[in-house]
Structure formats: C-alpha cells, structure tokens
Design a protein around this motif. Structure first.
Motif, short mmCIF file in Angstrom:
data_model
loop_
_atom_site.label_atom_id
_atom_site.label_comp_id
_atom_site.label_asym_id
_atom_site.label_seq_id
_atom_site.Cartn_x
_atom_site.Cartn_y
_atom_site.Cartn_z
N ALA A 1 47.75 54.38 25.74
CA ALA A 1 48.47 54.15 27.00
C ALA A 1 48.28 52.74 27.53
N SER A 2 47.17 52.10 27.18
CA SER A 2 46.86 50.77 27.70
C SER A 2 45.79 50.11 26.85
N ASP A 3 45.62 48.80 27.06
CA ASP A 3 44.52 48.09 26.40
C ASP A 3 43.18 48.72 26.78
N GLU A 4 43.06 49.09 28.06
CA GLU A 4 41.80 49.65 28.54
C GLU A 4 41.45 50.94 27.79
N GLN A 5 42.47 51.78 27.57
CA GLN A 5 42.22 53.02 26.84
C GLN A 5 41.82 52.75 25.40
N LEU A 6 42.48 51.78 24.77
CA LEU A 6 42.14 51.43 23.39
C LEU A 6 40.71 50.90 23.30
N PHE A 7 40.35 49.97 24.18
CA PHE A 7 39.01 49.40 24.11
C PHE A 7 37.94 50.44 24.45
N ALA A 8 38.28 51.38 25.32
CA ALA A 8 37.34 52.47 25.61
C ALA A 8 37.14 53.35 24.38
N PHE A 9 38.23 53.61 23.67
CA PHE A 9 38.14 54.40 22.43
C PHE A 9 37.25 53.70 21.42
N LEU A 10 37.48 52.42 21.20
CA LEU A 10 36.68 51.68 20.23
C LEU A 10 35.22 51.60 20.67
N GLY A 11 35.01 51.35 21.97
CA GLY A 11 33.64 51.27 22.48
C GLY A 11 32.88 52.57 22.31
N SER A 12 33.59 53.71 22.46
CA SER A 12 32.93 55.00 22.30
C SER A 12 32.46 55.23 20.87
N LEU A 13 33.04 54.49 19.94
CA LEU A 13 32.65 54.59 18.53
C LEU A 13 31.67 53.49 18.12
N PHE B 1 46.61 49.14 15.53
CA PHE B 1 46.54 49.80 16.82
C PHE B 1 47.81 49.48 17.61
N SER B 2 48.30 50.44 18.34
CA SER B 2 49.56 50.24 19.06
C SER B 2 49.45 50.77 20.49
N LEU B 3 50.25 50.17 21.38
CA LEU B 3 50.31 50.57 22.78
C LEU B 3 51.68 51.20 23.05
N LYS B 4 51.69 52.20 23.89
CA LYS B 4 52.93 52.92 24.17
C LYS B 4 54.02 52.00 24.70
N GLU B 5 53.65 51.05 25.55
CA GLU B 5 54.67 50.16 26.12
C GLU B 5 55.32 49.29 25.05
N SER C 1 47.01 61.09 13.40
CA SER C 1 46.71 61.66 14.71
C SER C 1 45.50 60.92 15.29
N ARG C 2 45.22 61.13 16.56
CA ARG C 2 44.07 60.48 17.18
C ARG C 2 42.76 60.94 16.52
N ASP C 3 42.67 62.22 16.18
CA ASP C 3 41.46 62.71 15.51
C ASP C 3 41.29 62.07 14.14
N GLU C 4 42.38 61.93 13.41
CA GLU C 4 42.31 61.29 12.09
C GLU C 4 41.94 59.82 12.23
N MET C 5 42.48 59.17 13.25
CA MET C 5 42.13 57.77 13.48
C MET C 5 40.63 57.63 13.76
N GLU C 6 40.10 58.56 14.52
CA GLU C 6 38.66 58.51 14.81
C GLU C 6 37.85 58.69 13.54
N THR C 7 38.28 59.59 12.67
CA THR C 7 37.58 59.79 11.40
C THR C 7 37.59 58.52 10.56
N VAL C 8 38.75 57.87 10.47
CA VAL C 8 38.85 56.62 9.72
C VAL C 8 37.91 55.57 10.33
N ALA C 9 37.94 55.44 11.65
CA ALA C 9 37.11 54.44 12.32
C ALA C 9 35.62 54.69 12.07
N LEU C 10 35.20 55.94 12.11
CA LEU C 10 33.79 56.25 11.87
C LEU C 10 33.41 55.99 10.42
N ASN C 11 34.32 56.28 9.49
CA ASN C 11 34.05 55.98 8.08
C ASN C 11 33.88 54.48 7.87
#
Length: 290
Positions: free
Chosen positions: A231-243, A197-201, A170-180
């Motif tokens: 949903a997009s590269d932008e969303q993925l990079f925003a997720f990674l940047g937030s971490l 990492f995967s994109l919906k398209e 899940s997205r929450d589990e992915m965040e936990t892995v990334a923070l670890n």
C-alpha cells in the motif's frame, strides 16, 4: 506451486523485448526461442501485436542493466540468480574467471538453458572456466537453495538477484523467499538485489494496453500480477524490517549506463522519463550485518 511450471512463457516475452538492446546474447536467445512467434501467439486473442508493446523494451533493458551495475558496485564475485529464466547474465559475467555464478530456475527452463549455453559456447568459441552453474531450484524450497550455493566459497560475500519473480507470488510466498535469502546472507554476507517490490499506486495507474497485456500474462501463468503490491513505502519497509532486512532504494534508469533500445526502435526518451519514478531497484542487507 500450481501454475509455476508455465512461468517459462514469460521468459520468452522478456527475450523478445531484450533483443533490441545490446544485452549480451539477447538476440541469440530471442532467435533460439522463436520469441516473436511465441509473443504473437500470446497476443493474438487480445488483438495486440508485438510492436504495440515495444515501448516495454527500454524498460526491460534498464531493469537488466541496473542489476548488473548493482552487482558490480557490491563487489561480490559470487552471484546466485533466482528464477533466472533465459537472460544468460551468468554466461556473460562468467567470461571473467574470477566470477562464480549460479543460475537457478525450474527444471523445464534450466534444461532449455543448458542446451542454449552449449550452443552459444560453440558459436562464439567461449571457454568454460567451470564457474557457471545451471541448477534446478524452486525459490520456495530452502533445501534446494542451500544445494544451489554449494559452488560458493564460505569466506566470500554473495549477491542474490532476481527480476520479474515476486510480482507473481502471494505475500506469504514472498515472505518465504525473503527468509530463504536472508538465511543465505547471514551465512555468506552480501546483498540481495531486486526490482521486484511494487506499490499499489504504481501498478494501478496504467494504460488499457497494459491492462490487456497483464491479463494475457495472468492467463499464461495462472497467477495474478502484482497481487502482493504494498500500500505504501512505509508498509514495504515495515515488512522488510520485520524480517531483519535493511533496504536502500536506487533508480534503474540512473543505474543504467546506456539504453540502446531507444535508438534501435526510434522510441522517444519520454518513455523512460515517464516510467522512471516507478523503476526502483532495492539493495537489501541483513540488519546489523557486520
């Protein structure tokens, strides 16, 4: 994590696909696991045969090889592989005594691997330099991961790698892995390398065979594949940047020096040409890491 104990089944599928390449020990792993029989059993209810999906083989090959090439280019001599399954990358790389490699997975898979590694050391008369460590660790368990890196020197950078892991989370589990992982990179320095990492398209535009295959894997793991796709590269990079992570994107095909399964299975090159835009490899570092 309910159902995660079953993900070892997907390691058998990967073993079946890798055996058609020149990946070290891939044929031994497939034979040890009776991968073809296991694959046939999983596909039977969908009226699919293993050979119907052999076009996956070069995709598994470039994924494996591109990670190895990224490790080499990183210069890291200490590698932590998460959810390592039965690829035996660590056994191959630790033939070089300068490399320290920790392979981690759930207990059932790790026990199988210990037996297999011992068997292959006898078969090929492979010396043990004491630099391959097979440990039990859940990727969501911070404390278990900290124990896993105990063999590493703190004055040398690490590479943290995995393939075929995040698509089940899940997205929450992915965040936990990334923070670890980020915590480990802050301590040691180094890189996180993954194709996961995967994109919906990319995951939506698939054939009926692929949809049926995904349904088989979902039933085997009790986990939906790609439920966490961005949903997009932008969303993925925003997720990674937030971490606090920066990412560089490579292409798996470009990073693979050879792809032997194409010739072995007499498959057309267009299989990789068509898939290439989706075969990304991410190399991540801690933001502002010095």
């Amino acid at each position: 994590m309910p159902g995660f104990e079953k993900i070892g089944l997907t390691a058998r599928l990967a073993a079946y696909m890798r055996q058609f390449s020149d990946i070290p020990f891939a044929t031994d792993v497939a034979q040890h696991l009776r991968a073809e029989q296991a694959f046939e059993q999983l596909l039977a209810n969908e009226r699919l045969r293993p050979r119907d999906l052999l076009w996956y083989a070069p995709i598994f090959e470039v994924r494996y090889k591109s990670i190895g090439e990224a490790i080499r280019k990183s210069g890291a001599t200490q590698v932590l592989e998460l959810a390592s399954g039965l690829s035996l990358r660590g056994l191959a790389m630790t033939r070089d005594p300068a490399i320290t490699y920790v392979e981690s997975d759930l207990e059932e898979v790790t026990e199988i691997k210990r037996s297999l590694v011992a068997e292959l050391r006898r078969k090929y008369d492979l010396p043990s330099h004491g630099n391959l460590h097979l440990v039990t660790a859940n990727v969501l368990d911070r404390d278990a991961l900290r124990l896993a890196v105990e063999p590493f020197r703190r004055d040398r950078p690490i590479a943290v790698v995995h393939e075929g892991l995040l698509l089940y989370l899940s997205r929450d589990e992915m965040e936990t892995v990334a923070l670890n992982i980020r915590e480990l990179l802050v301590e040691f320095g180094g890189v996180w390398i993954t194709p996961d990492f995967s994109l919906k398209e990319d995951v939506a535009n698939v054939s009926e065979q692929q949809r049926r295959f995904r349904a088989i894997v979902t039933r085997a793991t009790d986990r939906g594949m790609y439920d966490n796709a961005f949903a997009s590269d932008e969303q993925l990079f925003a997720f990674l940047g937030s971490l606090g992570l920066d990412a560089r994107v490579l292409n798996q095909v470009d990073e693979s020096p050879t792809v032997t399964s194409l010739d072995a299975l007499q498959l057309p090159r267009r299989i990789l040409d068509d898939a290439k835009p989706r075969l990304r490899l991410w190399v991540l570092t801690v933001r502002d890491q010095r």
